[in-house]
Design a protein around this motif. Structure first.
Motif, PDB file in Angstrom:
ATOM      1  N   ASN A   1       0.838  -1.204   0.000  1.00  0.00           N
ATOM      2  CA  ASN A   1       0.000   0.000   0.000  1.00  0.00           C
ATOM      3  C   ASN A   1       0.871   1.251   0.000  1.00  0.00           C
ATOM      4  OD1 ASN A   1      -2.411  -1.379  -0.035  1.00  0.00           O
ATOM      5  ND2 ASN A   1      -2.768  -1.197   2.156  1.00  0.00           N
ATOM      6  N   ALA A   2       1.929   1.256   0.807  1.00  0.00           N
ATOM      7  CA  ALA A   2       2.833   2.405   0.855  1.00  0.00           C
ATOM      8  C   ALA A   2       3.539   2.587  -0.489  1.00  0.00           C
ATOM      9  CB  ALA A   2       3.845   2.242   1.985  1.00  0.00           C
ATOM     10  N   VAL A   3       3.995   1.495  -1.091  1.00  0.00           N
ATOM     11  CA  VAL A   3       4.664   1.565  -2.395  1.00  0.00           C
ATOM     12  C   VAL A   3       3.706   2.126  -3.448  1.00  0.00           C
ATOM     13  CG1 VAL A   3       5.573   0.159  -4.300  1.00  0.00           C
ATOM     14  CG2 VAL A   3       6.334  -0.282  -1.954  1.00  0.00           C
ATOM     15  N   ASP A   4       2.464   1.611  -3.462  1.00  0.00           N
ATOM     16  CA  ASP A   4       1.513   1.977  -4.508  1.00  0.00           C
ATOM     17  C   ASP A   4       0.912   3.367  -4.345  1.00  0.00           C
ATOM     18  OD1 ASP A   4       1.918  -0.503  -5.619  1.00  0.00           O
ATOM     19  OD2 ASP A   4       0.014  -1.351  -4.937  1.00  0.00           O
ATOM     20  N   HIS A   5       0.728   3.814  -3.094  1.00  0.00           N
ATOM     21  CA  HIS A   5      -0.053   5.027  -2.884  1.00  0.00           C
ATOM     22  C   HIS A   5       0.696   6.200  -2.257  1.00  0.00           C
ATOM     23  CE1 HIS A   5      -3.513   2.686  -4.026  1.00  0.00           C
ATOM     24  NE2 HIS A   5      -3.263   1.816  -3.066  1.00  0.00           N
ATOM     25  N   ALA A   6       1.708   5.940  -1.464  1.00  0.00           N
ATOM     26  CA  ALA A   6       2.313   7.014  -0.667  1.00  0.00           C
ATOM     27  C   ALA A   6       3.013   8.076  -1.509  1.00  0.00           C
ATOM     28  CB  ALA A   6       3.290   6.423   0.344  1.00  0.00           C
ATOM     29  N   TYR A   7       3.801   7.648  -2.466  1.00  0.00           N
ATOM     30  CA  TYR A   7       4.665   8.602  -3.146  1.00  0.00           C
ATOM     31  C   TYR A   7       4.288   8.862  -4.600  1.00  0.00           C
ATOM     32  CZ  TYR A   7       7.441   7.985   1.052  1.00  0.00           C
ATOM     33  OH  TYR A   7       7.841   7.932   2.367  1.00  0.00           O
ATOM     34  N   SER A   8       3.222   8.254  -5.077  1.00  0.00           N
ATOM     35  CA  SER A   8       2.719   8.490  -6.450  1.00  0.00           C
ATOM     36  C   SER A   8       3.836   8.434  -7.490  1.00  0.00           C
ATOM     37  CB  SER A   8       2.003   9.838  -6.524  1.00  0.00           C
ATOM     38  OG  SER A   8       0.951   9.888  -5.601  1.00  0.00           O
ATOM     39  N   GLY A   9       4.651   7.405  -7.407  1.00  0.00           N
ATOM     40  CA  GLY A   9       5.712   7.222  -8.398  1.00  0.00           C
ATOM     41  C   GLY A   9       6.987   7.985  -8.101  1.00  0.00           C
ATOM     42  N   GLN A  10       6.988   8.822  -7.091  1.00  0.00           N
ATOM     43  CA  GLN A  10       8.186   9.569  -6.715  1.00  0.00           C
ATOM     44  C   GLN A  10       9.062   8.697  -5.814  1.00  0.00           C
ATOM     45  OE1 GLN A  10       8.610  12.833  -7.845  1.00  0.00           O
ATOM     46  NE2 GLN A  10       6.729  12.463  -8.999  1.00  0.00           N
ATOM     47  N   GLU A  11      10.304   9.123  -5.621  1.00  0.00           N
ATOM     48  CA  GLU A  11      11.206   8.410  -4.712  1.00  0.00           C
ATOM     49  C   GLU A  11      10.736   8.614  -3.276  1.00  0.00           C
ATOM     50  OE1 GLU A  11      14.216   6.609  -5.440  1.00  0.00           O
ATOM     51  OE2 GLU A  11      13.315   6.627  -7.425  1.00  0.00           O
ATOM     52  N   GLY A  12      10.904   7.589  -2.452  1.00  0.00           N
ATOM     53  CA  GLY A  12      10.528   7.724  -1.050  1.00  0.00           C
ATOM     54  C   GLY A  12      11.008   6.529  -0.257  1.00  0.00           C
ATOM     55  N   GLN A  13      10.836   6.603   1.046  1.00  0.00           N
ATOM     56  CA  GLN A  13      11.268   5.545   1.948  1.00  0.00           C
ATOM     57  C   GLN A  13      10.081   5.021   2.747  1.00  0.00           C
ATOM     58  OE1 GLN A  13      14.772   4.670   3.441  1.00  0.00           O
ATOM     59  NE2 GLN A  13      15.173   4.943   1.285  1.00  0.00           N
ATOM     60  N   ILE A  14      10.174   3.758   3.111  1.00  0.00           N
ATOM     61  CA  ILE A  14       9.220   3.138   4.029  1.00  0.00           C
ATOM     62  C   ILE A  14      10.032   2.704   5.244  1.00  0.00           C
ATOM     63  CG2 ILE A  14       7.596   1.243   4.403  1.00  0.00           C
ATOM     64  CD1 ILE A  14       7.261   1.138   1.322  1.00  0.00           C
ATOM     65  N   ALA A  15       9.577   3.104   6.419  1.00  0.00           N
ATOM     66  CA  ALA A  15      10.237   2.703   7.662  1.00  0.00           C
ATOM     67  C   ALA A  15       9.409   1.591   8.292  1.00  0.00           C
ATOM     68  CB  ALA A  15      10.351   3.882   8.611  1.00  0.00           C
ATOM     69  N   VAL A  16      10.064   0.488   8.643  1.00  0.00           N
ATOM     70  CA  VAL A  16       9.384  -0.626   9.293  1.00  0.00           C
ATOM     71  C   VAL A  16      10.067  -0.865  10.636  1.00  0.00           C
ATOM     72  CG1 VAL A  16       8.621  -3.025   9.084  1.00  0.00           C
ATOM     73  CG2 VAL A  16       8.928  -1.641   7.015  1.00  0.00           C
ATOM     74  N   SER A  17       9.276  -0.791  11.710  1.00  0.00           N
ATOM     75  CA  SER A  17       9.803  -0.987  13.059  1.00  0.00           C
ATOM     76  C   SER A  17       9.145  -2.213  13.676  1.00  0.00           C
ATOM     77  CB  SER A  17       9.516   0.236  13.931  1.00  0.00           C
ATOM     78  OG  SER A  17      10.071   1.391  13.345  1.00  0.00           O
ATOM     79  N   PHE A  18       9.944  -3.071  14.265  1.00  0.00           N
ATOM     80  CA  PHE A  18       9.466  -4.288  14.915  1.00  0.00           C
ATOM     81  C   PHE A  18       9.678  -4.128  16.419  1.00  0.00           C
ATOM     82  CE2 PHE A  18      11.011  -5.307  10.695  1.00  0.00           C
ATOM     83  CZ  PHE A  18       9.993  -6.091  10.165  1.00  0.00           C
TER      84      PHE A  18
END
Length: 162
Positions: free
Chosen positions: A54-71
């Motif tokens: 979902n973050a890949v598809d919607h967050a950045y609308s094709g622009q460069e960006g990062q996803i942070a995952v915390s466990f």
């Protein structure tokens, strides 16, 4: 008072589909080490992949960006936070739009109507979504150890009194 976690593992990946597998492998390793059952690990892998996708598809609308995952590792559960700083969304409108699942619709159509959110809520014990600057999805899975009651099959319980 918020209970402190035992350990924290953080991962930052580019918001690109090819890195979602890295996150799946990471949660698998952490959950396995914590003692989760195989089925629960598979559920977490799928729910986490949905959140990241979902973050890949919607967050950045094709622009460069990062996803942070915390466990966040607790004694009895694993809490996973997926966050981005891209486009936010209105969770209530997505839930309203998703409605009941229609098996006759193509999968791509169902995905656009909130199937990923439905999957996350079904597979995890708790899901919280916060918007604002980006989206933060926090999913929690509790460790269910020895779900079978003690003494269920003991001879004393099954012995007939005759």
């Amino acid at each position: 008072m918020v209970e402190p976690y035992k350990d924290l593992i953080e991962l930052a990946i580019p918001a690109k589909a090819q890195y979602v597998g890295v996150v799946r492998l990471t949660v698998s390793g952490i959950a396995n080490r914590m003692g989760f059952h195989y089925d629960d690990i598979e559920d977490m892998k799928l729910a986490l992949a949905e959140a990241c996708t979902n973050a890949v598809d919607h967050a950045y609308s094709g622009q460069e960006g990062q996803i942070a995952v915390s466990f966040f590792i607790f004694e009895d559960r694993l809490a996973i936070r997926v966050s981005d700083e891209g486009n936010s969304f209105d969770i209530s409108s997505v839930k309203q739009r998703s409605g009941p699942i229609d098996k006759d619709l193509p999968l791509t159509s169902m995905r656009e109507r909130g199937l990923g959110l439905h999957l996350m809520e079904t597979l995890m014990d708790r899901v919280e979504i916060n918007g604002g600057r980006g989206v933060i999805v926090t999913m929690t899975k509790f460790i269910h150890r020895d779900e079978v009651e003690q003494d269920v099959d003991s001879p004393e319980k099954t012995k007939s009194h005759g």
